[in-house]
Write a protein that holds these residues in place. Structure first.
Motif, PDB file in Angstrom:
ATOM      1  N   ARG A 159      11.956 -29.817  22.286  1.00 45.07           N
ATOM      2  CA  ARG A 159      13.038 -29.216  22.854  1.00 45.07           C
ATOM      3  C   ARG A 159      13.543 -29.924  23.999  1.00 45.07           C
ATOM      4  N   ILE A 160      12.681 -30.291  25.008  1.00 49.97           N
ATOM      5  CA  ILE A 160      12.991 -31.107  26.168  1.00 49.97           C
ATOM      6  C   ILE A 160      13.775 -32.183  26.002  1.00 49.97           C
ATOM      7  N   ALA A 161      13.308 -33.050  25.006  1.00 53.11           N
ATOM      8  CA  ALA A 161      13.913 -34.317  24.626  1.00 53.11           C
ATOM      9  C   ALA A 161      15.060 -34.150  24.165  1.00 53.11           C
ATOM     10  N   GLU A 162      15.115 -33.025  23.152  1.00 51.59           N
ATOM     11  CA  GLU A 162      16.485 -32.817  22.571  1.00 51.59           C
ATOM     12  C   GLU A 162      17.459 -32.536  23.611  1.00 51.59           C
ATOM     13  N   ARG A 163      17.237 -31.527  24.565  1.00 50.71           N
ATOM     14  CA  ARG A 163      18.089 -31.412  25.645  1.00 50.71           C
ATOM     15  C   ARG A 163      18.468 -32.301  26.504  1.00 50.71           C
ATOM     16  N   ASP A 164      17.537 -33.183  26.594  1.00 47.72           N
ATOM     17  CA  ASP A 164      17.636 -34.299  27.552  1.00 47.72           C
ATOM     18  C   ASP A 164      18.906 -35.338  26.940  1.00 47.72           C
ATOM     19  N   GLU A 165      18.735 -35.523  25.761  1.00 47.76           N
ATOM     20  CA  GLU A 165      19.818 -36.233  25.083  1.00 47.76           C
ATOM     21  C   GLU A 165      21.146 -35.591  25.043  1.00 47.76           C
ATOM     22  N   MET A 166      21.259 -34.143  25.017  1.00 46.00           N
ATOM     23  CA  MET A 166      22.324 -33.604  25.065  1.00 46.00           C
ATOM     24  C   MET A 166      23.008 -33.791  26.369  1.00 46.00           C
ATOM     25  N   LEU A 167      22.282 -33.545  27.316  1.00 48.25           N
ATOM     26  CA  LEU A 167      22.426 -33.486  28.833  1.00 48.25           C
ATOM     27  C   LEU A 167      23.249 -34.886  29.215  1.00 48.25           C
ATOM     28  N   GLN A 198      27.259 -21.548  30.002  1.00 48.32           N
ATOM     29  CA  GLN A 198      26.456 -22.258  29.073  1.00 48.32           C
ATOM     30  C   GLN A 198      25.607 -23.501  29.510  1.00 48.32           C
ATOM     31  N   ASP A 199      26.399 -24.264  30.271  1.00 45.41           N
ATOM     32  CA  ASP A 199      25.578 -25.511  31.096  1.00 45.41           C
ATOM     33  C   ASP A 199      24.779 -24.860  32.053  1.00 45.41           C
ATOM     34  N   LYS A 200      24.923 -24.046  32.743  1.00 44.60           N
ATOM     35  CA  LYS A 200      23.839 -23.294  33.455  1.00 44.60           C
ATOM     36  C   LYS A 200      22.736 -22.730  32.924  1.00 44.60           C
ATOM     37  N   GLN A 201      22.904 -22.219  31.625  1.00 47.65           N
ATOM     38  CA  GLN A 201      21.862 -21.699  30.940  1.00 47.65           C
ATOM     39  C   GLN A 201      21.029 -22.739  30.343  1.00 47.65           C
ATOM     40  N   ILE A 202      21.632 -23.775  29.858  1.00 48.78           N
ATOM     41  CA  ILE A 202      20.935 -25.155  29.327  1.00 48.78           C
ATOM     42  C   ILE A 202      19.996 -25.629  30.467  1.00 48.78           C
ATOM     43  N   LEU A 203      20.503 -25.739  31.504  1.00 47.45           N
ATOM     44  CA  LEU A 203      19.778 -26.168  32.703  1.00 47.45           C
ATOM     45  C   LEU A 203      18.557 -25.522  33.045  1.00 47.45           C
ATOM     46  N   GLU A 204      18.927 -23.929  32.847  1.00 46.65           N
ATOM     47  CA  GLU A 204      17.808 -22.947  33.362  1.00 46.65           C
ATOM     48  C   GLU A 204      16.723 -22.987  32.571  1.00 46.65           C
ATOM     49  N   GLU A 205      17.048 -23.164  31.060  1.00 48.91           N
ATOM     50  CA  GLU A 205      16.001 -23.321  29.942  1.00 48.91           C
ATOM     51  C   GLU A 205      15.464 -24.748  29.927  1.00 48.91           C
ATOM     52  N   HIS A 206      16.064 -25.704  30.317  1.00 49.21           N
ATOM     53  CA  HIS A 206      15.393 -27.006  30.380  1.00 49.21           C
ATOM     54  C   HIS A 206      14.334 -26.923  31.622  1.00 49.21           C
ATOM     55  N   LYS A 207      14.694 -26.115  32.590  1.00 54.42           N
ATOM     56  CA  LYS A 207      13.814 -26.045  33.819  1.00 54.42           C
ATOM     57  C   LYS A 207      12.524 -25.239  33.374  1.00 54.42           C
ATOM     58  N   ALA A 208      12.748 -23.961  32.759  1.00 46.07           N
ATOM     59  CA  ALA A 208      11.830 -23.180  32.339  1.00 46.07           C
ATOM     60  C   ALA A 208      10.689 -23.807  31.211  1.00 46.07           C
ATOM     61  N   ASP A 209      11.356 -24.677  30.471  1.00 52.46           N
ATOM     62  CA  ASP A 209      10.443 -25.491  29.444  1.00 52.46           C
ATOM     63  C   ASP A 209       9.394 -26.404  30.148  1.00 52.46           C
ATOM     64  N   LYS A 210      10.288 -27.168  30.965  1.00 56.45           N
ATOM     65  CA  LYS A 210       9.326 -28.431  31.597  1.00 56.45           C
ATOM     66  C   LYS A 210       8.325 -27.518  32.752  1.00 56.45           C
TER      67      LYS A 210
END
Length: 408
Positions: free
Chosen positions: A112-120, A162-174
């Motif tokens: 999930r982190i890798a996929e989100r990294d690519e999207m960001l 949505q951008d904020k939620q994505i960043l929050e999820e990214h932070k929580a996953d890490k």
């Protein structure tokens, strides 16, 4: 004159003859007395030898009783250690399962982190190519109507959320990833500790078994065959007393079961850990290989069969019946005697050297029901089940023993 001489000679002859006769009686008396004294001496000597022999026998019995008591104590220690090993193995299996689950969660989170990294990265690249951040005022001023204006304002807010939620999820996953890494390290440390504890328990078990085998070696100097005696005579007498009552109880139970079967048919199934119930009067009471058969063995009669297998092996009732006696015997170890009434004939089955017993005196058991666990108790030098079937009552002489293999 001549007559007087002859009379004197005759008298003297009689006198001396009389003396010789008395002397012969005395010699005979002396000889008889010597023989009597000799017999008395031999009798006393034999009495002394018999007394010494009795004392030696009592000493041997005492030593055997001490050895039996020590073996019984070791059997209990071995059983306790084996139970601890079983528990520890289950703990290790559970820990390994949790580790595998954590590994799967870690891989999923990494993905999930890798996929989100690519999207960001794509979003940042698009913003850079468009000259920086989104020009919100241009978007708003480009609206065609007030309704269109409201729609654009709403859309921009949603994009921002949505951008904020994505960043929050990214932070929580890490953060979760780091916590899972710490947790798996702890689980691996626990696993290593558990493995060391298991090795220690296995070392204790091996030492206990080695000690028991040494005691058995001392005990069986005059016993080439270790299955021929149940132990103390009072055990035999108690067993014989209980057999008739068990046979009567089993006969009544069979009659009741027959009446119940007319209304409802039921049978005990099998589980993954117990042998499958088979047809025939008796079934194989435990999984494993046959290591010794019925008949002559080591110069004496082996009145049963031996089944051996490693691990925790359930032992089941070979046929439905009533438990005659469930106890610890100095030779059979943990042993269960079961009375059966099959096709109008009484039978007795014997399950010896069990690690543990699940049923007590007088209990009703069904064919295929677990009654214990295969072990190495009593006069046994390795984990196995010694199994006997007797047509009628069990006797000390094993005169009613028959080959169990004929039934399965």
């Amino acid at each position: 004159m001549k007559r007087k001489f002859i009379a004197v000679v005759a008298s003297v002859s009689l006198l001396f003859g009389g003396f010789n006769f008395v002397g012969g009686n005395e010699a005979h008396a002396e000889s008889l007395k010597d023989k009597i004294d000799s017999v008395k001496e031999k009798r006393e000597a034999n009495k002394s030898k018999q007394q010494k022999a009795n004392e030696e026998i009592e000493k041997i019995k005492h030593n055997q009783d001490l050895l039996d008591a020590e073996i019984k104590k070791l059997d209990q220690q071995v059983a306790d250690t084996q139970n601890k090993i079983d528990t520890k193995e289950k703990e290790i299996a559970k820990t390994k399962e949790e580790i595998e689950k954590l590994k799967a969660e870690i891989e999923e989170t990494k993905k999930r982190i890798a996929e989100r990294d690519e999207m960001l990265k794509d979003r940042v690249t698009a913003m850079y190519e468009n000259g920086g951040s989104v020009q919100y005022i241009e978007v708003l001023l480009g609206s065609q109507s007030f309704g269109d204006f409201l729609d654009r304002v709403f859309a921009l807010n949603e994009i921002s959320k949505q951008d904020k939620q994505i960043l929050e999820e990214h932070k929580a996953d890490k953060k979760a990833l780091e916590e899972m890494k710490v947790e798996i390290e702890q689980q691996l440390a626990d696993l290593e500790k558990q493995m060391k504890e298991l090795q220690s328990l296995e070392a204790d078990l091996n030492a206990q078994v080695k000690r028991k085998n040494a005691l058995l070696s001392d005990l069986k100097k005059e016993e080439e065959h270790m299955h021929e005696e149940v132990g103390k005579l009072e055990d035999e007498a108690d067993l014989l007393r209980k057999q008739q009552a068990a046979f009567e109880a089993e006969k009544r139970r069979q009659e009741e079961a027959a009446r119940a079967a007319a209304k409802k048919s039921s049978s005990s199934g099998s589980t993954a850990s117990t042998p499958a119930v088979t047809s025939g009067m008796f079934m194989k009471p435990a999984a494993g290989r046959f290591t010794s058969g019925f008949g002559q063995r080591w110069g004496s009669m082996h009145a049963g069969i031996d089944i051996a297998q490693g691990g925790t092996v359930p032992v089941v009732a070979s046929a439905s019946g009533t438990v005659i006696k469930s106890y610890y015997s100095s030779s059979y170890g943990n042993v269960i005697f079961v009375a059966h009434y099959l096709n109008g004939q009484t039978y007795t089955s014997v399950y010896a050297h069990l690690r543990s017993r699940n049923v007590g005196n007088g209990a009703s058991v069904k064919k295929g029901q677990q009654i214990g666990i295969m072990g190495n108790t009593g006069r046994s030098t390795g984990q196995h089940l010694h199994f006997e079937i007797h047509k009628g009552q069990w006797t000390q002489s094993k005169s009613n023993a028959i080959n169990p293999r004929q039934f399965f």
